[in-house]
Structure formats: C-alpha cells, structure tokens
Design a protein around this motif. Structure first.
Motif, PDB file in Angstrom:
ATOM      1  N   HIS A  45      37.811  39.138  42.181  1.00 14.03           N
ATOM      2  CA  HIS A  45      36.881  38.322  41.396  1.00 14.03           C
ATOM      3  C   HIS A  45      37.515  37.019  40.889  1.00 14.03           C
ATOM      4  CE1 HIS A  45      33.203  37.787  39.079  1.00 14.03           C
ATOM      5  NE2 HIS A  45      33.956  37.408  38.065  1.00 14.03           N
ATOM      6  N   HIS A  46      38.832  36.984  40.726  1.00 13.25           N
ATOM      7  CA  HIS A  46      39.462  35.803  40.135  1.00 13.25           C
ATOM      8  C   HIS A  46      40.594  35.207  40.963  1.00 13.25           C
ATOM      9  CE1 HIS A  46      37.174  36.123  36.474  1.00 13.25           C
ATOM     10  NE2 HIS A  46      37.470  37.390  36.411  1.00 13.25           N
ATOM     11  N   ARG A  47      41.022  35.853  42.008  1.00 10.79           N
ATOM     12  CA  ARG A  47      42.090  35.319  42.860  1.00 10.79           C
ATOM     13  C   ARG A  47      41.481  34.916  44.189  1.00 10.79           C
ATOM     14  NH1 ARG A  47      44.938  40.054  40.574  1.00 10.79           N
ATOM     15  NH2 ARG A  47      46.315  39.222  38.966  1.00 10.79           N
ATOM     16  N   VAL A 112      44.803  37.520  30.280  1.00 14.99           N
ATOM     17  CA  VAL A 112      45.379  36.880  31.468  1.00 14.99           C
ATOM     18  C   VAL A 112      46.532  37.717  32.004  1.00 14.99           C
ATOM     19  CG1 VAL A 112      46.678  34.858  32.269  1.00 14.99           C
ATOM     20  CG2 VAL A 112      44.580  34.554  30.949  1.00 14.99           C
ATOM     21  N   ARG A 113      47.375  38.188  31.121  1.00 16.14           N
ATOM     22  CA  ARG A 113      48.519  39.017  31.540  1.00 16.14           C
ATOM     23  C   ARG A 113      48.033  40.294  32.250  1.00 16.14           C
ATOM     24  NH1 ARG A 113      50.587  39.585  26.852  1.00 16.14           N
ATOM     25  NH2 ARG A 113      49.505  41.521  26.406  1.00 16.14           N
ATOM     26  N   ASP A 114      46.964  40.887  31.740  1.00 18.65           N
ATOM     27  CA  ASP A 114      46.475  42.161  32.283  1.00 18.65           C
ATOM     28  C   ASP A 114      45.596  42.014  33.525  1.00 18.65           C
ATOM     29  OD1 ASP A 114      47.785  43.392  30.200  1.00 18.65           O
ATOM     30  OD2 ASP A 114      45.964  43.725  29.009  1.00 18.65           O
ATOM     31  N   MET A 115      44.904  40.877  33.672  1.00 16.38           N
ATOM     32  CA  MET A 115      43.867  40.819  34.698  1.00 16.38           C
ATOM     33  C   MET A 115      43.909  39.621  35.630  1.00 16.38           C
ATOM     34  SD  MET A 115      40.647  41.920  32.356  1.00 16.38           S
ATOM     35  CE  MET A 115      40.707  40.320  31.614  1.00 16.38           C
ATOM     36  N   ASP A 117      46.015  36.225  37.725  1.00 19.47           N
ATOM     37  CA  ASP A 117      47.223  35.761  38.384  1.00 19.47           C
ATOM     38  C   ASP A 117      48.157  35.162  37.340  1.00 19.47           C
ATOM     39  OD1 ASP A 117      48.794  33.506  39.892  1.00 19.47           O
ATOM     40  OD2 ASP A 117      48.008  34.856  41.439  1.00 19.47           O
ATOM     41  N   PRO A 118      49.451  35.436  37.431  1.00 19.87           N
ATOM     42  CA  PRO A 118      50.402  34.900  36.438  1.00 19.87           C
ATOM     43  C   PRO A 118      50.347  33.372  36.301  1.00 19.87           C
ATOM     44  CG  PRO A 118      51.477  36.549  37.800  1.00 19.87           C
ATOM     45  CD  PRO A 118      50.111  36.315  38.397  1.00 19.87           C
ATOM     46  N   GLN A 119      49.932  32.674  37.337  1.00 20.79           N
ATOM     47  CA  GLN A 119      49.826  31.211  37.272  1.00 20.79           C
ATOM     48  C   GLN A 119      48.783  30.746  36.260  1.00 20.79           C
ATOM     49  OE1 GLN A 119      48.969  30.270  41.329  1.00 20.79           O
ATOM     50  NE2 GLN A 119      51.108  30.383  41.957  1.00 20.79           N
ATOM     51  N   MET A 120      47.848  31.615  35.911  1.00 22.64           N
ATOM     52  CA  MET A 120      46.812  31.253  34.945  1.00 22.64           C
ATOM     53  C   MET A 120      47.380  31.044  33.546  1.00 22.64           C
ATOM     54  SD  MET A 120      43.627  30.799  35.733  1.00 22.64           S
ATOM     55  CE  MET A 120      44.074  29.865  37.164  1.00 22.64           C
ATOM     56  N   ASP A 121      48.563  31.595  33.287  1.00 23.21           N
ATOM     57  CA  ASP A 121      49.180  31.416  31.978  1.00 23.21           C
ATOM     58  C   ASP A 121      49.420  29.932  31.695  1.00 23.21           C
ATOM     59  OD1 ASP A 121      50.212  32.804  29.587  1.00 23.21           O
ATOM     60  OD2 ASP A 121      52.095  31.839  30.184  1.00 23.21           O
ATOM     61  N   ALA A 122      49.780  29.165  32.716  1.00 26.66           N
ATOM     62  CA  ALA A 122      49.990  27.722  32.538  1.00 26.66           C
ATOM     63  C   ALA A 122      48.676  27.022  32.198  1.00 26.66           C
ATOM     64  CB  ALA A 122      50.601  27.121  33.800  1.00 26.66           C
ATOM     65  N   VAL A 123      47.567  27.496  32.769  1.00 28.39           N
ATOM     66  CA  VAL A 123      46.257  26.917  32.453  1.00 28.39           C
ATOM     67  C   VAL A 123      45.901  27.207  31.000  1.00 28.39           C
ATOM     68  CG1 VAL A 123      43.805  26.876  33.067  1.00 28.39           C
ATOM     69  CG2 VAL A 123      45.536  27.146  34.862  1.00 28.39           C
ATOM     70  N   VAL A 124      46.218  28.413  30.537  1.00 21.94           N
ATOM     71  CA  VAL A 124      45.979  28.771  29.133  1.00 21.94           C
ATOM     72  C   VAL A 124      46.778  27.843  28.218  1.00 21.94           C
ATOM     73  CG1 VAL A 124      46.287  30.564  27.381  1.00 21.94           C
ATOM     74  CG2 VAL A 124      45.412  31.173  29.651  1.00 21.94           C
ATOM     75  N   THR A 125      48.045  27.652  28.544  1.00 23.19           N
ATOM     76  CA  THR A 125      48.895  26.767  27.735  1.00 23.19           C
ATOM     77  C   THR A 125      48.301  25.360  27.688  1.00 23.19           C
ATOM     78  OG1 THR A 125      50.868  28.043  28.227  1.00 23.19           O
ATOM     79  CG2 THR A 125      51.201  25.748  27.564  1.00 23.19           C
ATOM     80  N   ARG A 126      47.877  24.842  28.835  1.00 26.24           N
ATOM     81  CA  ARG A 126      47.297  23.505  28.898  1.00 26.24           C
ATOM     82  C   ARG A 126      45.990  23.430  28.112  1.00 26.24           C
ATOM     83  NH1 ARG A 126      47.152  22.819  34.298  1.00 26.24           N
ATOM     84  NH2 ARG A 126      44.920  22.676  34.553  1.00 26.24           N
ATOM     85  N   SER A 144      35.996  40.149  21.040  1.00 30.37           N
ATOM     86  CA  SER A 144      36.660  40.817  22.140  1.00 30.37           C
ATOM     87  C   SER A 144      35.782  41.955  22.637  1.00 30.37           C
ATOM     88  CB  SER A 144      38.011  41.362  21.677  1.00 30.37           C
ATOM     89  OG  SER A 144      38.709  41.874  22.762  1.00 30.37           O
ATOM     90  N   ARG A 145      35.955  42.300  23.872  1.00 32.43           N
ATOM     91  CA  ARG A 145      35.161  43.390  24.439  1.00 32.43           C
ATOM     92  C   ARG A 145      36.063  44.222  25.332  1.00 32.43           C
ATOM     93  NH1 ARG A 145      34.939  38.886  26.451  1.00 32.43           N
ATOM     94  NH2 ARG A 145      34.866  38.361  28.628  1.00 32.43           N
ATOM     95  N   ALA A 146      35.623  45.403  25.660  1.00 31.47           N
ATOM     96  CA  ALA A 146      36.387  46.266  26.563  1.00 31.47           C
ATOM     97  C   ALA A 146      36.279  45.711  27.975  1.00 31.47           C
ATOM     98  CB  ALA A 146      35.840  47.691  26.522  1.00 31.47           C
ATOM     99  N   TRP A 147      37.388  45.439  28.610  1.00 25.37           N
ATOM    100  CA  TRP A 147      37.396  44.929  29.971  1.00 25.37           C
ATOM    101  C   TRP A 147      37.523  46.095  30.866  1.00 25.37           C
ATOM    102  CZ3 TRP A 147      37.618  39.645  31.711  1.00 25.37           C
ATOM    103  CH2 TRP A 147      37.341  38.745  30.688  1.00 25.37           C
TER     104      TRP A 147
END
Length: 147
Positions: A45-47, A112-115, A117-126, A144-147
């Motif tokens: 769904h996200h990669r 992001v960590r749980d679901m 791609d690790p590269q998304m962490d940089a998008v979060v930071t930005r 928040s909701r249950a994923w």
C-alpha cells in the motif's frame, strides 16, 4: 462544494481523515490509492516501484487538473503531504480549505518505523522542519487509532 486539501506528515492519518469526512459522491485524489489501483495484485500500500510512481504522478496531475473544473458542483479531497509555496498559492486562488492532520511527531515516527519504508523518516523530519517554519497552517488534531 470546493477543494479540500489534506496535508500532514507521512502516516499522520490523512486518508483516514478523508474516509471520515468524504461522501460517496465526492472525488478523492490520493496518490497511494491511485498507485494501489494501478499496481499488480498484492502490491504494498505504501511502497511503490519508481516506474509506477512516475505513471501515478502524471495521472494525479491530470486528475487534479480535471477536478478543478468541477469545484462548483463537487467536493474534491486532495492529499498533498508537503505543498510548496506555489501549490499553496494555487490552492488559495481556488478557495481551498486546507486541513492539516498531525497526531504529533512521536506518533508519526512510531507509525513510520512500524509500517513504512525507513526512507520515509527523512520526509517526516522535513515535514516537521517546514511546518515549524510556517510551511503549513492550522493543525487539525487526529486521534491515534489502531493500525
């Protein structure tokens, strides 16, 4: 009727916010849903494959362009994670309502960590860096909701 631009960091709950507010007759332009619709069976769904993303980005631009023609008769929900100044100005000209979905940085980073791609962490930071500098406007809390 009009344009509702839903923005926020990755994994904030933008799609969930739209599911809670849009009606069946509304138009939803969501890159992840478009990619999933165009990908082969069993795609994540996200990669997304880079070739698929190129195709989906072009389809998204065409969808936005066409949707702009129908804003007087239809609500259009558009997910745009990090609209730059030019896009924000365009949305203002169209009279868009901007909704920022942000459950908080700690929650986003855990999702992001749980679901994702690790590269998304940089998008979060930005996203949070730009948000703190005024790149986004009013924040709409998203529980928040249950994923």
């Amino acid at each position: 009727m009009g344009l509702i631009v839903v923005t926020g960091p990755p994994a904030a709950g933008k799609s969930s916010w739209i599911k809670a507010h849009a009606r069946p007759s509304d138009v939803v332009i969501d890159l992840d849903l478009m990619a999933l619709a165009m990908a082969g069976p069993g795609a994540d769904h996200h990669r997304h494959d880079p070739t698929l993303l190129r195709i989906v980005h072009r389809a998204r631009q065409a969808a936005i362009h066409e949707a702009e023609r129908h804003l007087t008769t239809t609500d259009v929900y558009l997910i745009h994670t990090m609209p730059q100044a030019k896009a924000r100005a365009r949305y203002r000209r169209l009279g868009a309502r901007i909704v920022v979905v942000d459950p908080g940085e700690a929650i986003v980073r855990a999702r992001v960590r749980d679901m994702r791609d690790p590269q998304m962490d940089a998008v979060v930071t930005r996203w949070y860096r730009d948000h703190r500098r005024g790149g986004s406007r009013a924040v709409t809390p998203q529980a928040s909701r249950a994923w």
